[in-house]
Design a protein around this motif. Structure first.
Motif, PDB file in Angstrom:
ATOM      1  N   ALA A 209      30.917   5.355  29.023  1.00  0.00           N
ATOM      2  CA  ALA A 209      31.189   5.282  30.461  1.00  0.00           C
ATOM      3  C   ALA A 209      32.595   5.788  30.723  1.00  0.00           C
ATOM      4  N   GLN A 210      32.770   6.379  31.899  1.00  0.00           N
ATOM      5  CA  GLN A 210      34.079   6.831  32.352  1.00  0.00           C
ATOM      6  C   GLN A 210      34.292   6.309  33.767  1.00  0.00           C
ATOM      7  N   VAL A 211      35.416   5.639  33.987  1.00  0.00           N
ATOM      8  CA  VAL A 211      35.698   5.079  35.305  1.00  0.00           C
ATOM      9  C   VAL A 211      37.118   5.448  35.689  1.00  0.00           C
ATOM     10  N   SER A 212      37.363   5.466  36.988  1.00  0.00           N
ATOM     11  CA  SER A 212      38.714   5.790  37.450  1.00  0.00           C
ATOM     12  C   SER A 212      38.976   5.117  38.790  1.00  0.00           C
ATOM     13  N   VAL A 213      40.252   4.799  39.035  1.00  0.00           N
ATOM     14  CA  VAL A 213      40.680   4.219  40.308  1.00  0.00           C
ATOM     15  C   VAL A 213      42.010   4.846  40.685  1.00  0.00           C
ATOM     16  N   GLN A 214      42.350   4.783  41.967  1.00  0.00           N
ATOM     17  CA  GLN A 214      43.599   5.366  42.442  1.00  0.00           C
ATOM     18  C   GLN A 214      44.140   4.521  43.571  1.00  0.00           C
ATOM     19  N   GLY A 215      45.470   4.369  43.610  1.00  0.00           N
ATOM     20  CA  GLY A 215      46.090   3.600  44.674  1.00  0.00           C
ATOM     21  C   GLY A 215      47.585   3.584  44.537  1.00  0.00           C
ATOM     22  N   GLU A 216      48.230   2.837  45.415  1.00  0.00           N
ATOM     23  CA  GLU A 216      49.680   2.765  45.395  1.00  0.00           C
ATOM     24  C   GLU A 216      50.169   2.011  44.169  1.00  0.00           C
ATOM     25  N   ALA A 217      51.337   2.441  43.680  1.00  0.00           N
ATOM     26  CA  ALA A 217      51.895   1.821  42.472  1.00  0.00           C
ATOM     27  C   ALA A 217      52.157   0.341  42.684  1.00  0.00           C
ATOM     28  N   GLU A 218      52.462  -0.070  43.920  1.00  0.00           N
ATOM     29  CA  GLU A 218      52.731  -1.483  44.189  1.00  0.00           C
ATOM     30  C   GLU A 218      51.481  -2.338  43.986  1.00  0.00           C
ATOM     31  N   GLY A 219      50.311  -1.720  44.095  1.00  0.00           N
ATOM     32  CA  GLY A 219      49.062  -2.462  43.921  1.00  0.00           C
ATOM     33  C   GLY A 219      48.475  -2.319  42.532  1.00  0.00           C
ATOM     34  N   LEU A 220      49.355  -2.188  41.526  1.00  0.00           N
ATOM     35  CA  LEU A 220      48.895  -1.938  40.165  1.00  0.00           C
ATOM     36  C   LEU A 220      47.908  -2.991  39.683  1.00  0.00           C
ATOM     37  N   MET A 221      48.171  -4.284  39.931  1.00  0.00           N
ATOM     38  CA  MET A 221      47.304  -5.334  39.402  1.00  0.00           C
ATOM     39  C   MET A 221      45.901  -5.242  40.004  1.00  0.00           C
ATOM     40  N   GLY A 222      45.814  -4.913  41.280  1.00  0.00           N
ATOM     41  CA  GLY A 222      44.502  -4.735  41.898  1.00  0.00           C
ATOM     42  C   GLY A 222      43.750  -3.560  41.295  1.00  0.00           C
ATOM     43  N   LEU A 223      44.496  -2.462  40.993  1.00  0.00           N
ATOM     44  CA  LEU A 223      43.870  -1.295  40.373  1.00  0.00           C
ATOM     45  C   LEU A 223      43.326  -1.646  38.985  1.00  0.00           C
ATOM     46  N   VAL A 224      44.102  -2.439  38.227  1.00  0.00           N
ATOM     47  CA  VAL A 224      43.644  -2.845  36.893  1.00  0.00           C
ATOM     48  C   VAL A 224      42.392  -3.724  37.005  1.00  0.00           C
ATOM     49  N   ASP A 225      42.356  -4.618  37.995  1.00  0.00           N
ATOM     50  CA  ASP A 225      41.159  -5.453  38.205  1.00  0.00           C
ATOM     51  C   ASP A 225      39.928  -4.588  38.456  1.00  0.00           C
ATOM     52  N   GLN A 226      40.075  -3.592  39.327  1.00  0.00           N
ATOM     53  CA  GLN A 226      38.941  -2.708  39.618  1.00  0.00           C
ATOM     54  C   GLN A 226      38.493  -1.969  38.366  1.00  0.00           C
ATOM     55  N   LEU A 227      39.466  -1.475  37.611  1.00  0.00           N
ATOM     56  CA  LEU A 227      39.142  -0.710  36.405  1.00  0.00           C
ATOM     57  C   LEU A 227      38.395  -1.578  35.394  1.00  0.00           C
ATOM     58  N   VAL A 228      38.863  -2.794  35.168  1.00  0.00           N
ATOM     59  CA  VAL A 228      38.228  -3.689  34.192  1.00  0.00           C
ATOM     60  C   VAL A 228      36.833  -4.091  34.669  1.00  0.00           C
ATOM     61  N   GLY A 229      36.701  -4.332  35.975  1.00  0.00           N
ATOM     62  CA  GLY A 229      35.380  -4.691  36.503  1.00  0.00           C
ATOM     63  C   GLY A 229      34.355  -3.617  36.245  1.00  0.00           C
ATOM     64  N   MET A 230      34.738  -2.366  36.446  1.00  0.00           N
ATOM     65  CA  MET A 230      33.809  -1.257  36.223  1.00  0.00           C
ATOM     66  C   MET A 230      33.499  -1.092  34.734  1.00  0.00           C
ATOM     67  N   LEU A 231      34.496  -1.342  33.879  1.00  0.00           N
ATOM     68  CA  LEU A 231      34.243  -1.291  32.431  1.00  0.00           C
ATOM     69  C   LEU A 231      33.305  -2.407  31.996  1.00  0.00           C
ATOM     70  N   LEU A 232      33.513  -3.604  32.559  1.00  0.00           N
ATOM     71  CA  LEU A 232      32.623  -4.723  32.231  1.00  0.00           C
ATOM     72  C   LEU A 232      31.179  -4.390  32.589  1.00  0.00           C
ATOM     73  N   ALA A 233      30.974  -3.815  33.757  1.00  0.00           N
ATOM     74  CA  ALA A 233      29.622  -3.465  34.177  1.00  0.00           C
ATOM     75  C   ALA A 233      29.001  -2.480  33.209  1.00  0.00           C
ATOM     76  N   ALA A 234      29.784  -1.504  32.774  1.00  0.00           N
ATOM     77  CA  ALA A 234      29.247  -0.519  31.832  1.00  0.00           C
ATOM     78  C   ALA A 234      28.907  -1.159  30.497  1.00  0.00           C
ATOM     79  N   GLN A 235      29.747  -2.088  30.038  1.00  0.00           N
ATOM     80  CA  GLN A 235      29.523  -2.740  28.750  1.00  0.00           C
ATOM     81  C   GLN A 235      28.324  -3.661  28.767  1.00  0.00           C
ATOM     82  N   LEU A 236      28.104  -4.372  29.899  1.00  0.00           N
ATOM     83  CA  LEU A 236      27.079  -5.414  29.954  1.00  0.00           C
ATOM     84  C   LEU A 236      25.772  -4.938  30.556  1.00  0.00           C
TER      85      LEU A 236
END
Length: 997
Positions: A435-462
């Motif tokens: 699986a390949q996933v990507s997200v984009q946003g403001e640097a100030e919202g880094l933690m939210g971007l990481v949450d989105q990225l991990v969520g999409m990876l979890l879906a691909a894994q499970l």
């Protein structure tokens, strides 16, 4: 002294009965025809035949998965796990035996075999007893030479199978076993399904002797102990080696050494034993048997054991030569996160290693995922001097930590924007990422971007092991915590743990109120508990936020909403075109099957039509068996296929609610007193909702509702909540009405009213609906009492209800008018009926739902009036109109809206119009357990079916339905006894005619 001896004998018998285990089994008796006569004439040939028979019986019974219980002279008794296996084994043995006796010049010999399904009792030594065994032996005695004769119970289970050809059923009185139907059976195109050879397998005696010698020398005990110790050592090595950064080959070396030590341990266990005096050589035993060529049996056993150990050593050596001392076994549930590549300003360089810690930490809390410690990963990479991470070097890291998957990624900074992409690879495989996933946003919202990225990876894994909605679930929430709760709920839902699943989905929607899919799954979990308040809220929320879903996914949500709010036609209209385009969509098949199961009765269709979509769901996703088990078992009960219930019970988690409830149904269907006592003990200890569900199923599916009444009394336990007590009294009321006992039934309703009249709204509904049943033959005085109760009842004072939702409260005044009008039809009080119709037609409530329901109930009353006036077609038209949209759970809890009276009235009208097949289909639906509100009408439906089949000269079916009716009304009120007496006379007359013919 004599009395003391008698007590001892009784105690001994009680002890014997206590150790016998009772169960249902398919069994057969096989016997050689003419063997006794042959043994007098030619003893030598008779012995050859008996040896051939016993050898064949052992092999064929074993081939079909059976258990050869014992040989009895020239006969054999065997039991099997299924009826099909028993019949196939019997036909195969019959054919092979006849062929082989001719081929071996032993004469034209044949077998006769009897096959039956019945209750047996198994003793600790493996022998079997009971009525089932006795009946099987009697059936065998009826069989002609070369015949396989089966009982009606066997015929009933296999009659729909095209490969089985049955003769005509013939009734016989079997001495000591009662009256049974029997018929011949053939398996079309069935030939002997084993290749018979002269070479016999090693004798049972030698195998048994070797087994005993291995036990005496404690070889098995040493093997188990060694296996446990070796497992512990390898587990410790798997933890310690990576933690200390030792070479990876050390773990594999420990495993291989453990393998090589296993045969050595067996050799030592065979040769030596540990005694208080120390280690000594194990002494041999003399068997007292003389063997040819001077080799003792013990020596033979030693040679066999030595050969086996040498074989193990050889295999271990080959494994040693072939196994690479490379990476450890990769775990499909373990993910390792590698440092991300960064491009941009130097201030984001910290994220290279930081992403390893961030993503690994956020993967925590998901049970299906094991993460590799980020500190160990970074330490290993530093020691290995891996500066640039690519798929090839990442493979080495994944193998080092035994990870089945690894994550590579990039971070690109453009202005104040961050672009994060990640790829999930499967270790040990080359090629494109999983699986390949990507997200984009403001640097100030880094933690939210990481949450989105991990969520999409979890879906691909499970996605493969979880729900097909998992990918969508990850895409429709911005919260990783909400997604984790969703995944937890999905896992518990699929395991049949509905309350735990609802709790997890509730956490998800609490974190993210706009999470439409989590609301949808919460609704499904709540519908299975059931928790109507939770379900109602979930339905409203999932529709409110469904705009976040694709049009295709909204179809499923809208269909589920329609199914739960009494709109089956709308649900079917949504799902049929959807399933034509997506025939293997599990969610759509599940909802469609559920609509058929729950609403078919109102259409006059059997609930068994739901079987095909449910079975297709299980084919596509076997993990959902725990969810659908009780639906499939209900269908099996309707079909009388209790063997299917047995097979389903053993396939689901025994701790689930479904298993508990259906074990109770099975116990009371089997007739075993011990099983019934055990079932009641389990139910007594059950939680409130599981006990409530079990009583419902016992009332609906237990023959003659046996077991439902003692189980319903458990609901009256004062330690249980008040609403459970009220349910118990209403169940007891319904069961007594079903048994034709009005005075006993009404006492339960009176108790409810005395306890708290404001909390007994349903009591008035039950009393009014069933008092109007003509079959109960209530006097005018009794009907007037019920009418006056309804007139005096003030539904506006209702402060609580047995179940359902808040919306239900506004419906009780409508129910009151409807019931007064219904009793007006029974009492020929035209004024009461016409006033009720006017009130309902002109009702002005707080919502359009209430107004629509008023007009619907007025139309129902018009149907009853038309029927009373002989206008059959007008009545059918009124009864056939669909109900409006209703609050969640109301259809399941209101005897007015479940329309049992109208369903029965439609069947009666069709019978009066001589539309026999349509009437018969509706009566059959009423008898098949369409819901607990319909059960009081089931006895009369059986009586009508009996009368119709008697007119059609279908004697067996007529007797069956008369008997079912008698079973229900066996202890009815005095004024109903003549109806039961007449039914018994019809059974006797029909049985006599059958015997005479």
């Amino acid at each position: 002294m004599g009395e003391s001896r008698r007590i001892v004998v009784l105690d001994a018998r009680a002890s014997i009965m206590a150790i016998l285990k009772r169960r249902l089994a398919a069994i057969w008796f096989a016997d050689i025809v003419g063997y006794s006569e042959l043994s007098h004439k030619d003893e030598s040939r008779a012995l050859e035949i008996i040896q051939l028979f016993q050898t064949m019986a052992r092999r064929i019974v074993d081939q079909y998965g059976g258990n050869l219980v014992k040989f009895l002279g020239d006969g054999a008794l065997a039991e099997f796990p299924s009826t099909e296996a028993a019949v196939r084994a019997a036909c195969t043995l019959r054919t092979v035996f006849a062929d082989q006796t001719v081929a071996k010049n032993l004469g034209d010999m044949s077998l006769h075999i009897g096959v039956h399904v019945g209750e047996i009792a198994t003793s600790p030594d493996g022998d079997v007893y009971g009525d089932g065994v006795n009946a099987t032996a009697r059936i065998m005695n009826l069989a002609e030479p070369g015949q396989v004769l089966v009982s009606q119970d066997v015929w009933r289970q296999l009659r729909q199978r095209k490969e089985f050809e049955f003769g005509e059923l013939d009734k016989h009185e079997l001495r000591g076993a009662g009256r049974h139907g029997v018929c011949t059976v053939e398996v079309s195109g069935e030939e002997a399904s084993i290749e018979w050879s002269e070479a016999e397998p090693p004798t049972v005696e030698m195998a048994s002797s070797l087994f005993g010698e291995l036990r005496r020398r404690h070889v098995f005990r040493v093997a188990v102990a060694y296996a446990i110790a070796a497992w512990l050592v390898t587990q410790i090595a798997a933890i310690v080696v990576p933690a200390l950064f030792l070479p990876a080959w050390m773990t594999r070396t420990v495993i291989v050494l453990a393998m090589l030590g296993f045969p050595l341990a067996l050799v030592l266990a065979w040769a030596f034993e540990l005694t208080p005096e120390g280690v000594r050589r194990t002494p041999s035993i003399e068997t007292g048997l003389t063997q040819p060529r001077g080799i003792t049996w013990l020596r033979s056993k030693e040679l066999v054991a030595a050969a086996a150990i040498v074989g193990i050593l050889a295999v271990s050596w080959m494994a040693w030569k072939r196994l690479p001392l490379g990476p450890p076994t990769l775990s499909a549930s373990t993910v390792v996160v590698l440092p991300f590549n960064t491009r941009g300003g130097g201030e984001i360089e910290y994220l290279r290693a930081g992403m390893v810690s961030l993503i690994s930490t956020k993967l925590g809390g998901v049970e299906q995922i094991q993460r590799v410690d980020p500190h160990a990963v970074l330490e290993f990479i530093d020691r290995s001097d891996l500066r640039g991470i690519d798929p090839q070097s990442a493979q080495a890291v994944a193998e080092r930590f035994g990870a089945g998957f690894y994550v590579l990624g990039n971070i690109v900074e453009v202005g104040d924007q961050l672009h994060l992409d990640a790829s999930l690879y499967e270790a040990g495989k080359t090629g494109d990422p999983v699986a390949q996933v990507s997200v984009q946003g403001e640097a100030e919202g880094l933690m939210g971007l990481v949450d989105q990225l991990v969520g999409m990876l979890l879906a691909a894994q499970l996605d493969e092991s979880g729900s097909q909605l998992t990918n969508l679930a990850a895409m429709t929430t911005d919260s990783l915590d909400a997604l984790k709760a969703y995944i937890d709920g999905e896992r518990k839902l699929r395991a049949g743990l509905f309350e735990d699943a609802a709790e997890a989905f509730q956490r998800a929607v609490t974190i993210d109120r706009r999470y439409a899919l989590a609301h949808y799954r919460l609704g499904i979990a709540a519908s299975w508990i059931p928790s109507y308040g939770t379900l109602e809220q979930a339905l409203d929320d999932m529709l409110r936020h469904s705009a976040r879903l694709s049009p295709q996914d909204r179809v499923l949500v809208e269909a589920f909403y329609a199914a739960e709010t009494n709109q089956p036609a709308k649900a079917r209209d949504l799902l049929r075109p959807y399933l034509r385009a997506h025939p293997d969509d599990v969610e759509a098949l599940y909802i469609y099957g559920d609509v058929l199961f729950r609403y078919n009765a109102l259409r006059g269709r059997p609930l068994t039509e739901a079987k095909q979509p449910f079975e297709r769901v299980i084919e596509l996703d076997s993990d959902l068996l725990n969810v659908l088990a009780k639906r499939l078992m209900a269908i099996a009960a309707v079909e009388g296929d209790f063997a299917a219930i047995d097979s389903l019970i053993v396939r689901i988690d025994p701790a689930t609610v479904s298993a508990l409830q259906w074990r109770a149904v099975r116990a009371f269907a089997s007739g075993s007193t011990a099983d019934q006592r055990q079932a009641l003990t389990e139910l007594r200890q059950a939680a409130d909702q599981p006990l409530l569900g079990a009583v419902y199923r016992l009332a609906a599916y237990s023959p003659g509702a046996r077991g439902a009444e003692p189980a319903a009394r458990l609901l009256l336990d004062p330690e249980r909540p008040a609403y459970i007590n009220r349910f118990g009294r209403m169940f007891l009321f319904t069961l007594n009405v079903q048994g034709g006992r009005w005075q006993t039934a009404i006492a339960q309703i009176d108790s409810l009213k005395l306890i708290d009249p404001t909390r007994a709204a349903r009591a008035f509904e039950f009393e009014g609906v069933y008092a109007a049943m003509p079959s109960l033959a209530l006097t005018e005085e009794e009907l007037q009492v019920v009418r006056n109760n309804l007139i005096e009842w003030n539904p506006d004072e209702v402060t609580d209800w047995t179940s359902g939702t808040a919306k239900s409260l506004g419906f009780h005044p409508l129910y009151r008018h409807y019931l007064i009008g219904l009793l007006g039809v029974r009492l020929d009080n035209r004024r009461d009926t016409s006033d009720a119709i006017k009130e309902l037609q002109n009702w002005q409530g707080e919502s359009s739902d209430i107004d629509n329901l008023g007009r619907f109930l007025a139309r129902r009353l018009e149907g009853h009036v038309a029927r009373m006036e002989g206008q059959a077609q007008a009545a059918l038209a009124a009864f056939g109109e669909p109900a409006p949209e209703l609050p969640v759970g109301e259809l399941d809890n209101s005897p007015v809206l479940a329309q049992p009276y109208e369903l029965f009235a439609r069947a009666e009208l069709l019978r009066e119009l001589d539309q026999v097949e349509d009437a018969r289909a509706l009566y059959q639906v009423i008898t098949e357990g369409t819901g607990w509100f319909h059960q009081p009408f089931a006895p009369i439906a059986h009586l009508r079916l009996a009368e119709m089949y008697e007119r059609d000269d279908d004697t067996d079916k007529a007797i069956n339905h008369y008997s079912r009716f008698i079973d229900y009304w066996n202890e009815c009120d005095e004024q109903l006894r003549p109806v039961v007496t007449n039914a018994r006379e019809r059974v006797n007359a029909l049985s006599a005619n059958t015997a005479a013919s």
